[in-house]
Scaffold this motif. Sequence first.
Motif, PDB file in Angstrom:
ATOM      1  N   PHE A 130       0.996  -1.158   0.001  1.00  0.00           N
ATOM      2  CA  PHE A 130      -0.111  -0.099  -0.076  1.00  0.00           C
ATOM      3  C   PHE A 130       0.667   1.255   0.129  1.00  0.00           C
ATOM      4  CE2 PHE A 130      -2.561  -3.276   1.851  1.00  0.00           C
ATOM      5  CZ  PHE A 130      -3.790  -3.485   1.069  1.00  0.00           C
ATOM      6  N   LEU A 153     -11.589  -0.386   3.259  1.00  0.00           N
ATOM      7  CA  LEU A 153     -10.667  -0.347   2.116  1.00  0.00           C
ATOM      8  C   LEU A 153     -10.268   1.216   2.052  1.00  0.00           C
ATOM      9  CD1 LEU A 153     -12.377  -2.629  -0.681  1.00  0.00           C
ATOM     10  CD2 LEU A 153     -10.603  -3.146   0.773  1.00  0.00           C
ATOM     11  N   PRO A 156      -5.621   2.324  -1.991  1.00  0.00           N
ATOM     12  CA  PRO A 156      -5.295   1.320  -3.229  1.00  0.00           C
ATOM     13  C   PRO A 156      -4.081   0.656  -3.060  1.00  0.00           C
ATOM     14  CG  PRO A 156      -4.598   3.531  -3.959  1.00  0.00           C
ATOM     15  CD  PRO A 156      -5.181   3.554  -2.456  1.00  0.00           C
ATOM     16  N   GLN A 160      -3.712  -1.456  -8.364  1.00  0.00           N
ATOM     17  CA  GLN A 160      -4.833  -0.365  -8.470  1.00  0.00           C
ATOM     18  C   GLN A 160      -4.423   0.989  -8.720  1.00  0.00           C
ATOM     19  OE1 GLN A 160      -6.708  -1.336  -4.659  1.00  0.00           O
ATOM     20  NE2 GLN A 160      -7.261  -3.218  -5.318  1.00  0.00           N
ATOM     21  N   GLY A 180      -3.511 -12.449  -6.053  1.00  0.00           N
ATOM     22  CA  GLY A 180      -3.898 -11.617  -4.578  1.00  0.00           C
ATOM     23  C   GLY A 180      -3.396 -10.286  -4.396  1.00  0.00           C
ATOM     24  N   SER A 181      -3.113  -9.445  -5.453  1.00  0.00           N
ATOM     25  CA  SER A 181      -2.772  -8.291  -5.422  1.00  0.00           C
ATOM     26  C   SER A 181      -3.853  -7.119  -5.537  1.00  0.00           C
ATOM     27  CB  SER A 181      -1.414  -7.936  -6.365  1.00  0.00           C
ATOM     28  OG  SER A 181      -1.792  -8.054  -7.593  1.00  0.00           O
ATOM     29  N   THR A 184      -9.125  -7.272  -9.035  1.00  0.00           N
ATOM     30  CA  THR A 184     -10.446  -7.067  -9.343  1.00  0.00           C
ATOM     31  C   THR A 184     -10.901  -5.806  -9.077  1.00  0.00           C
ATOM     32  OG1 THR A 184     -10.414  -9.502  -8.073  1.00  0.00           O
ATOM     33  CG2 THR A 184     -12.674  -8.342  -8.642  1.00  0.00           C
ATOM     34  N   LEU A 185     -10.489  -5.190  -7.820  1.00  0.00           N
ATOM     35  CA  LEU A 185     -10.972  -3.604  -7.887  1.00  0.00           C
ATOM     36  C   LEU A 185     -10.053  -3.004  -8.617  1.00  0.00           C
ATOM     37  CD1 LEU A 185     -11.276  -3.508  -3.895  1.00  0.00           C
ATOM     38  CD2 LEU A 185     -13.197  -3.811  -5.676  1.00  0.00           C
ATOM     39  N   GLN A 227     -17.668 -14.703  -6.863  1.00  0.00           N
ATOM     40  CA  GLN A 227     -16.663 -13.587  -6.218  1.00  0.00           C
ATOM     41  C   GLN A 227     -16.665 -12.348  -6.562  1.00  0.00           C
ATOM     42  OE1 GLN A 227     -13.137 -15.934  -4.834  1.00  0.00           O
ATOM     43  NE2 GLN A 227     -12.048 -13.986  -5.635  1.00  0.00           N
ATOM     44  N   ALA A 345      -2.923 -12.798 -13.769  1.00  0.00           N
ATOM     45  CA  ALA A 345      -1.658 -12.850 -13.266  1.00  0.00           C
ATOM     46  C   ALA A 345      -0.394 -13.393 -14.250  1.00  0.00           C
ATOM     47  CB  ALA A 345      -1.516 -13.875 -11.805  1.00  0.00           C
ATOM     48  N   GLY A 497      -8.288 -17.314  -9.204  1.00  0.00           N
ATOM     49  CA  GLY A 497      -8.891 -16.156  -8.688  1.00  0.00           C
ATOM     50  C   GLY A 497      -9.612 -16.574  -7.242  1.00  0.00           C
ATOM     51  N   ASP A 499     -10.457 -16.438  -3.730  1.00  0.00           N
ATOM     52  CA  ASP A 499     -10.027 -15.487  -2.777  1.00  0.00           C
ATOM     53  C   ASP A 499     -10.257 -16.021  -1.266  1.00  0.00           C
ATOM     54  OD1 ASP A 499      -8.583 -13.395  -1.708  1.00  0.00           O
ATOM     55  OD2 ASP A 499     -10.557 -12.337  -1.470  1.00  0.00           O
ATOM     56  N   ARG A 524      -3.164 -18.949  -4.307  1.00  0.00           N
ATOM     57  CA  ARG A 524      -4.527 -19.108  -3.268  1.00  0.00           C
ATOM     58  C   ARG A 524      -4.047 -18.827  -2.056  1.00  0.00           C
ATOM     59  NH1 ARG A 524      -6.585 -17.116  -6.422  1.00  0.00           N
ATOM     60  NH2 ARG A 524      -4.887 -17.674  -7.993  1.00  0.00           N
ATOM     61  N   ARG A 527      -2.172 -14.148  -0.153  1.00  0.00           N
ATOM     62  CA  ARG A 527      -3.032 -13.047  -0.644  1.00  0.00           C
ATOM     63  C   ARG A 527      -2.709 -11.669   0.102  1.00  0.00           C
ATOM     64  NH1 ARG A 527      -5.255 -14.659  -5.188  1.00  0.00           N
ATOM     65  NH2 ARG A 527      -7.214 -13.627  -4.800  1.00  0.00           N
ATOM     66  N   LEU A 528      -2.516 -10.825  -0.783  1.00  0.00           N
ATOM     67  CA  LEU A 528      -2.463  -9.415  -0.341  1.00  0.00           C
ATOM     68  C   LEU A 528      -1.250  -9.173   0.668  1.00  0.00           C
ATOM     69  CD1 LEU A 528      -4.081  -6.824  -1.451  1.00  0.00           C
ATOM     70  CD2 LEU A 528      -5.022  -6.843   0.900  1.00  0.00           C
TER      71      LEU A 528
HETATM   72  N1  LIG Z   1      -7.122  -1.591  -1.678  1.00  0.00           N
HETATM   73  C1  LIG Z   1      -7.565  -2.696  -0.873  1.00  0.00           C
HETATM   74  N2  LIG Z   1      -7.456  -2.890   0.334  1.00  0.00           N
HETATM   75  C2  LIG Z   1      -7.510  -4.087   1.171  1.00  0.00           C
HETATM   76  N3  LIG Z   1      -7.786  -5.025   0.601  1.00  0.00           N
HETATM   77  C3  LIG Z   1      -7.959  -4.968  -0.733  1.00  0.00           C
HETATM   78  C4  LIG Z   1      -7.661  -3.904  -1.488  1.00  0.00           C
HETATM   79  N4  LIG Z   1      -7.872  -4.282  -2.794  1.00  0.00           N
HETATM   80  C5  LIG Z   1      -8.181  -5.482  -2.889  1.00  0.00           C
HETATM   81  N5  LIG Z   1      -8.233  -6.067  -1.484  1.00  0.00           N
HETATM   82  C6  LIG Z   1      -8.731  -7.677  -1.251  1.00  0.00           C
HETATM   83  O1  LIG Z   1      -7.688  -8.364  -1.543  1.00  0.00           O
HETATM   84  C7  LIG Z   1      -7.895  -9.804  -1.766  1.00  0.00           C
HETATM   85  C8  LIG Z   1      -7.237 -10.052  -3.205  1.00  0.00           C
HETATM   86  O2  LIG Z   1      -7.680  -9.217  -4.211  1.00  0.00           O
HETATM   87  P1  LIG Z   1      -8.222 -10.027  -5.697  1.00  0.00           P
HETATM   88  O3  LIG Z   1      -8.956 -11.104  -5.359  1.00  0.00           O
HETATM   89  O4  LIG Z   1      -8.775  -8.757  -6.419  1.00  0.00           O
HETATM   90  O5  LIG Z   1      -6.571 -10.247  -6.358  1.00  0.00           O
HETATM   91  P2  LIG Z   1      -6.214 -10.746  -7.601  1.00  0.00           P
HETATM   92  O6  LIG Z   1      -4.851  -9.781  -7.927  1.00  0.00           O
HETATM   93  O7  LIG Z   1      -7.490 -10.664  -8.613  1.00  0.00           O
HETATM   94  O8  LIG Z   1      -5.764 -12.231  -7.412  1.00  0.00           O
HETATM   95  P3  LIG Z   1      -6.047 -13.676  -8.481  1.00  0.00           P
HETATM   96  O9  LIG Z   1      -4.710 -13.350  -9.234  1.00  0.00           O
HETATM   97  O10 LIG Z   1      -5.548 -14.637  -7.625  1.00  0.00           O
HETATM   98  O11 LIG Z   1      -7.231 -13.535  -9.193  1.00  0.00           O
HETATM   99  C9  LIG Z   1      -9.201  -9.666  -1.873  1.00  0.00           C
HETATM  100  O12 LIG Z   1     -10.042 -10.518  -0.421  1.00  0.00           O
HETATM  101  C10 LIG Z   1      -9.839  -8.151  -1.878  1.00  0.00           C
HETATM  102  O13 LIG Z   1     -10.946  -8.025  -1.134  1.00  0.00           O
END
Ligand SMILES: Nc1ncnc2c1ncn2[C@@H]1O[C@H](COP(=O)(O)OP(=O)(O)OP(=O)(O)O)[C@@H](O)[C@H]1O
Length: 576
Positions: A130, A153, A156, A160, A180-181, A184-185, A227, A345, A497, A499, A524, A527-528
């Motif tokens: 972050f 949240l 970003p 993001q 897990g980075s 999605t958002l 999801q 990814a 995907g 989570d 899997r 994550r994050l």
């Molecule tokens: N800015 C944020 N602050 C806190 N948590 C976040 C933030 N953005 C995403 N997350 C959380 O981080 C987790 C991983 O996000 P996400 O599933 O989008 O990852 P991903 O990069 O799409 O992973 P994958 O490649 O495995 O699909 C989720 O639980 C999501 O809610």
Amino acid sequence: MRLIIGQVHRNVLALASSRSCFVIGDHLPFRMLSMPRASGFHQTAWRGSQTVKDSGSTLTLASLEVQSKADYVKKERVGPRTGEPKPSSRDSGFSVKPKKVSSLSLKPAKSALPKPPVVKKKLKIDEALFSASSFEELGLPPLLIDRLNKEGLTSPTEVQSASIPVISQRHDAVIQSYTGSGKTLAYLLPILSEIGPLKRAREQGNSEKRSGIEAVVVAPSRELGMQIVREVEKILGPDDKRLVQQLVGGANRSRQEEALKKNKPIIVVGTPGRISEISAAGKLQTHNCRFLVLDEVDQLLSFNYREDMHRILEHVGRKPSTSSSSHILGPLARRSERQTILVSATVPFSVIRAARSWGHDPVLVRAKSVVPLDSITVPRPMLSQGDPNSDSPTMSVNQAAVDSLPPSLEHYYCTTKAHHKVDTLRRCIHALEAETVIAFMNNTKPLKDVVFKLEARGMKAIELHGDLGKLARSTVLKKFKAGEFRVLVTNELSARGLDIPECDLVINLDLPTDSTHYAHRAGRTGRLGRKGTVVSICEESEAFIMRKMRKQLGVAIKPCEFTEGQITVHKEEDVE
Ligand SMILES: Nc1ncnc2c1ncn2[C@@H]1O[C@H](COP(=O)(O)OP(=O)(O)OP(=O)(O)O)[C@@H](O)[C@H]1O
């Protein structure tokens, strides 16, 4: 500079201004596209107060000045009959450790007493992810930021910060960042800034009036689709959550069609088969659609989905660049017709090629860089130096997996006989004191057998695969996420995907078919920026595959064994 990316956080977005800066040349591997990752990530994640084993010829992480949960010696009692160590509590900074069923009992214990509530541990998130700016700085609408804050949240993630301005500036984009980075958002937030009740107020005279579905998100599995739907619902809030409609396979189609008619969603999320089915039946109008997202795009572009994806690409938004007027009006006019966002990814060159042919001035967005796709040339196989197999056509697939793994992961492999794999699995779970484990196999049939063996040894396990109905699949996932089961035994279905933030251990009971599959399975856990461990259990004759994957992925996958309730990490030479 060819692209104007707008107001972007200076430290995060490094837009390539010339090909020579970021080009993937013949001698430059794909990974060179990105800037260095968050520094110190790997090492700090493991700092703890653990006792470290140090024994003669055995290399421990401590000797490398890296502490790991793998290294601490536990004085565990050994079960009289099973020889299995008893789990002990872990001094790891995790909040609470739920009591697991004792591994000493041969059968699952049945008790008349009410079940104690499952207390789920919380894994710590690494703050380095972050380092980027706030959501405000990224220009998201205040209403949307409020909603994010309510969901906890507040800032970003890196990907993001890089993606939001790019998508807001209407670029077609390929988003590549490790599992897990927060990808999605990374695409949902700029889309929801433009459509629906949370969108930013338009300047007077510049308000585009649109109706109907404005965004289509395609995902390869029902689980991933649902999801994503839940993420959108969270952001839209309870009053507006009907504005997102799931169109996943396995669910009642006529109900989905009715909901489309009744709720008038602005965004639909679904699997390729169901979306194209409903579209072909004339029940899904997507001509005015502004956004098309393909999540896990490399999988969606595989042969299996060819026909459905063809239909979706043809029918979502107006066809680009074919009408004479769009030629006259130029790329900006064409760009307004549909923005295509491809996400994974793992991004093989085939995705880059596809994005170029569908998009207008498309860019590749990674955590710390944004580059025009035009500047990317076919990567030369990573293993070209000294590897006689380097010209194999699969190399570009392997190349795709580089930089797809979270840096906070620890990777190990151990060898055993095929019929001892489940035993090794149990020993591994105990040695690492893992609480939420996903074990992958390649086929569906043997999953049940593994679950049976684990349960017989008192380890709560459940299977998940595509032969289960939609309801059964979602029930299994709910129970596993709620901590009712310690091990989810599954196949490739769950590799992408999914989570489950609490997952602290991924096990490959069968080796994945290539490094791309390894990367998605491994992702899997960890994550994050949380801690995570990946252990591949293979036969002696397969060990070379692990060594090959280690090269292809560019990560350390260390040989190890599990004895007396602990993991012993070997030097690579010990096993060669
Ligand atoms: N800015 C944020 N602050 C806190 N948590 C976040 C933030 N953005 C995403 N997350 C959380 O981080 C987790 C991983 O996000 P996400 O599933 O989008 O990852 P991903 O990069 O799409 O992973 P994958 O490649 O495995 O699909 C989720 O639980 C999501 O809610």
